[in-house]
Motif scaffolding. Structure first.
Motif, PDB file in Angstrom:
ATOM      1  N   SER A   3     -17.441 -25.442   2.094  1.00 55.52           N
ATOM      2  CA  SER A   3     -17.858 -25.645   3.478  1.00 55.52           C
ATOM      3  C   SER A   3     -17.747 -24.342   4.249  1.00 55.52           C
ATOM      4  N   SER A  25     -20.164 -28.564  16.858  1.00 58.68           N
ATOM      5  CA  SER A  25     -19.767 -28.119  15.524  1.00 58.68           C
ATOM      6  C   SER A  25     -20.990 -28.005  14.627  1.00 58.68           C
ATOM      7  N   THR A  68     -14.312 -20.321  13.546  1.00 58.16           N
ATOM      8  CA  THR A  68     -15.115 -20.188  12.330  1.00 58.16           C
ATOM      9  C   THR A  68     -14.203 -20.410  11.139  1.00 58.16           C
ATOM     10  N   GLN A  75     -24.535 -21.456  13.967  1.00 59.93           N
ATOM     11  CA  GLN A  75     -25.086 -21.563  12.617  1.00 59.93           C
ATOM     12  C   GLN A  75     -25.086 -20.209  11.921  1.00 59.93           C
ATOM     13  N   ALA A  85     -21.520 -19.403  10.708  1.00 55.78           N
ATOM     14  CA  ALA A  85     -21.170 -20.168   9.510  1.00 55.78           C
ATOM     15  C   ALA A  85     -21.912 -19.625   8.287  1.00 55.78           C
ATOM     16  N   SER A 114     -18.130 -23.470   8.456  1.00 54.64           N
ATOM     17  CA  SER A 114     -18.317 -24.152   9.734  1.00 54.64           C
ATOM     18  C   SER A 114     -18.040 -23.220  10.898  1.00 54.64           C
ATOM     19  N   ASP A 174     -22.133 -27.117  10.514  1.00 53.90           N
ATOM     20  CA  ASP A 174     -21.787 -26.908   9.110  1.00 53.90           C
ATOM     21  C   ASP A 174     -23.000 -26.377   8.360  1.00 53.90           C
TER      22      ASP A 174
END
Length: 448
Positions: free
Chosen positions: A150, A35, A179, A129, A132, A152, A37
């Protein structure tokens, strides 16, 4: 560390037999998850985990016990079996527990047809990445969005191995890629937030990060300048992204465990109308590329398509073996479990009959009422079906959206609500629960 899951379940069964089990089943899970963020265009948090978990259920006469561990050493497996036997001997007798008979267990299935696992290589963390960051940037590019709470992206893959002393042994793997984005509109005390996200088995099916970010932004903007609605009886339209919660209440009430306990508002409703005529609720665990699909259940029974509600009429309970025996019925192959507990009934993929009209058509026809886009809290009586939830959404006046609404409560009775639903035609057909927007007439709103 041993990672061959079939070997692990065989070791668990052998250890259980040596420790004195009359019967046993074992589960082994091997999972990987990543995961990422992002915040303000930069990496905020990254996490990766890999684990193998094992679980053992032993039966001694009509007593059972479960143990689990994340250590797969032979000594750990031996101790697990011994402890499980000791626990089972102290457990109360249950006349309904027991493994499937040899003629009940699944013997063949087509994993390729289910497409549960994407053969594409695990994505590089930099790709996650980037997804996100793109979602965040797309949301921030919309005028009126003050910040993104956020953004992610993640990936996961899990292998499942199940084996039992009745001769069953089965394995499958599933993957997921997702996503999500949470956008905030406005400033100070007037801020509002909303979200969007997408999760798929195959990476190629995933919506674009830009689309997800823009959708989250527009949803947040639509919630600005919210007011309390008037108190009274009004039609309520449950938006597609939350309408499945209504059907979830029906699924919960028709769960065999609730029926066997006598704690369901659908008790004694088998064969009665619970939805309008012409509307069915179909379970299909064999839909390809869908998260709820599986070739067999947690007791080794072959999963199959069935009607939970057929043309408005409740046609069956959701059952595992134990609850089926309690009710004098046959299992519907709906047993689910993790490594730490015994099987219990659960539904797989379900689809509600869609209507012919769009959500916009229903909005125009409902006159004055509430379009609910989010729900908070829950007060639902499991025995009577009395329903009350906090809600927010958009107010409809003369068939048109006029402003945002918050700080209100909607209430009714689930039996009455579900028997009067009018479905739209906007359900996302790739979800495990295919439920369109649902219009319910005459609900009670508590606002101003």
């Amino acid at each position: 560390m041993t990672t061959n899951l079939e070997d692990l379940t065989n070791q668990l069964l052998e250890a259980a037999q040596k420790a004195g089990a009359d019967a046993a089943d074992a589960m082994a899970l091997k999972g990987t998850s990543v995961s990422i963020d992002v915040r303000q265009g930069k990496l905020e948090h990254a996490e990766r985990s890999e684990a193998v978990d094992i679980g053992l259920r032993v039966l001694v006469g009509q007593r059972q016990a479960n143990v689990s561990a994340s250590d797969t050493k032979p000594e750990t497996i031996r101790v697990m079996a011994e402890r499980a036997i000791a626990m089972a001997k102290e457990a109360p007798e249950d006349p309904y527990i027991g493994l499937a008979s040899s003629d009940q267990i699944a013997t063949a299935w087509d994993l390729d047809a289910l497409e549960l696992c994407d053969p594409t290589a695990e994505p590089d963390p930099s790709d996650l990445q980037s997804d996100a960051a793109e979602a965040e940037a797309a949301a921030l590019a919309i005028e009126g969005i003050s910040q993104v709470q956020s953004a992610s992206a993640g990936y996961g893959q899990t292998e499942v191995q199940l084996a039992a002393s009745n001769g069953f042994s089965g394995h499958y793997a599933r993957s997921d890629r997702g996503t999500s984005c949470v956008a905030i509109a406005g400033t100070g005390a007037a801020m509002e937030r909303d979200y969007d996200g997408d999760g798929r088995i195959f990476q190629a099916d995933l919506r674009s990060p830009e689309d997800i970010g823009q959708s989250a932004a527009h949803r947040a903007l639509a919630r600005l300048n919210a007011k309390q609605p008037p108190t009274g009886a009004f039609p309520v339209l449950f938006d597609e992204r939350i309408s499945s919660s209504l059907i979830g209440h029906l699924l919960g009430a028709s769960n065999g465990a609730a029926i066997a306990r006598g704690s369901s508002w659908l008790l004694n409703a088998l064969g009665e109308d619970v939805l309008p005529k012409g509307i069915s609720l179909i379970e299909d665990p064999h839909r390809p590329r869908v998260s709820g699909s599986r070739p067999f259940d947690a007791e080794g029974l072959a999963t199959k398509k069935r009607a939970i509600v057929d043309n408005g009429t409740l046609s069956g309970w959701t059952l595992d073996l134990a609850n089926a025996r309690k009710l004098g019925l046959e299992s519907t192959a709906n047993a689910a479990r993790g490594v730490g507990g015994p099987p219990s009934p659960s539904t797989w993929n379900v689809a509600l009959t869609q209507g012919e009209k769009s959500r916009d058509d229903l909005i125009r026809e409902m006159g004055t009422g509430l379009l609910v886009t989010s729900l908070i809290g829950s007060t639902i009586n499991p025995n009577t079906g009395d329903y009350s939830r906090g809600a927010a959404g958009l107010w409809i006046e003369n068939g048109e959206i006029t402003h945002a609404v918050n700080e209100c409560t909607i209430a009714g009775n689930l039996r009455d609500m579900l028997k009067s639903i009018v479905p739209a035609n906007d359900a996302r057909t790739y979800l495990s629960r295919i439920v369109p927007s649902l219009l319910v007439e005459g609900m009670t709103l508590a606002g101003q």
